[in-house]
Motif scaffolding. Structure first.
Motif, mmCIF file in Angstrom:
data_model
loop_
_atom_site.group_PDB
_atom_site.id
_atom_site.type_symbol
_atom_site.label_atom_id
_atom_site.label_comp_id
_atom_site.label_asym_id
_atom_site.label_seq_id
_atom_site.Cartn_x
_atom_site.Cartn_y
_atom_site.Cartn_z
ATOM 1 N N SER A 192 -34.532 23.900 -14.417
ATOM 2 C CA SER A 192 -34.486 22.447 -14.885
ATOM 3 C C SER A 192 -33.458 22.028 -15.978
ATOM 4 C CB SER A 192 -36.017 22.324 -15.697
ATOM 5 O OG SER A 192 -36.039 23.144 -16.699
ATOM 6 N N ASP B 203 -38.494 14.216 -11.054
ATOM 7 C CA ASP B 203 -38.777 13.769 -12.727
ATOM 8 C C ASP B 203 -40.195 14.039 -12.499
ATOM 9 O OD1 ASP B 203 -40.120 11.664 -11.306
ATOM 10 O OD2 ASP B 203 -39.034 10.015 -12.097
ATOM 11 N N LYS B 204 -40.927 13.738 -13.357
ATOM 12 C CA LYS B 204 -42.348 14.142 -13.825
ATOM 13 C C LYS B 204 -43.317 13.811 -12.894
ATOM 14 C CE LYS B 204 -43.137 10.637 -17.547
ATOM 15 N NZ LYS B 204 -44.028 9.796 -17.006
ATOM 16 N N ASP B 205 -42.923 12.551 -12.022
ATOM 17 C CA ASP B 205 -43.638 11.875 -11.162
ATOM 18 C C ASP B 205 -43.263 12.151 -9.902
ATOM 19 O OD1 ASP B 205 -45.215 10.216 -13.084
ATOM 20 O OD2 ASP B 205 -43.537 8.933 -13.551
#
Length: 151
Positions: free
Chosen positions: A54, A98-100
């Motif tokens: 990451s 990304d987080k979504d």
């Protein structure tokens, strides 16, 4: 250029493959560390086999664009591909989510600062050299693969 023309660079070159596994830690910059790793070991045909991890930030050039975008994360590294030998800093492309789960990608310009980790395996072919030469068809320095002379 004739679209039916097949560049002879696709001719297979047999080689012994060496693999190098490394891990980068939080705060380290991915591209500069990989380039340094390759240069310190004088690897003439290094390429990315795999990478997971990451990053907190990314600076990417978009497809067919002259501008660079900066993205603030954190992002998961979904894919990192390309060559590390030839030219000053190789040729890398990355996909990040990304987080979504939304994915962005592009040509790596730098500023890929590690968030938690990056686990990378680099491959290098003995007896092979990657260089880059200007190609008037693309206006870029493009990959040239050649055998190295052994004594």
């Amino acid at each position: 250029m004739d679209p039916t023309h097949c560049d002879n660079q696709a001719t297979p070159i047999s080689c012994n493959l060496q693999c190098y596994a490394l891990r980068l830690k939080p705060g380290q910059e991915l591209k500069s560390h990989l380039v340094e790793f390759v240069q310190e070991r004088s690897l003439t045909s290094a390429f990315v086999l795999t990478c997971v991890g990451s990053v907190t930030k990314a600076r990417l050039r978009m497809a067919n664009a002259d501008y660079i975008k900066v993205f603030d994360g954190p992002f998961e590294i979904v894919s990192l591909v390309g060559t590390l030998s030839g030219g000053k800093s190789g040729h890398l492309h990355i996909s990040l989510s990304d987080k979504d789960g939304h994915v962005i990608g592009g040509h790596v310009m730098g500023d890929l600062f590690i968030h938690s980790t990056a686990e990378i395996v680099i491959g290098s072919c003995s007896g092979v050299r990657f260089t880059r030469e200007f190609d008037p068809d693309t206006d870029y320095d493009e990959l040239v693969v050649s055998k190295t002379v052994t004594s």
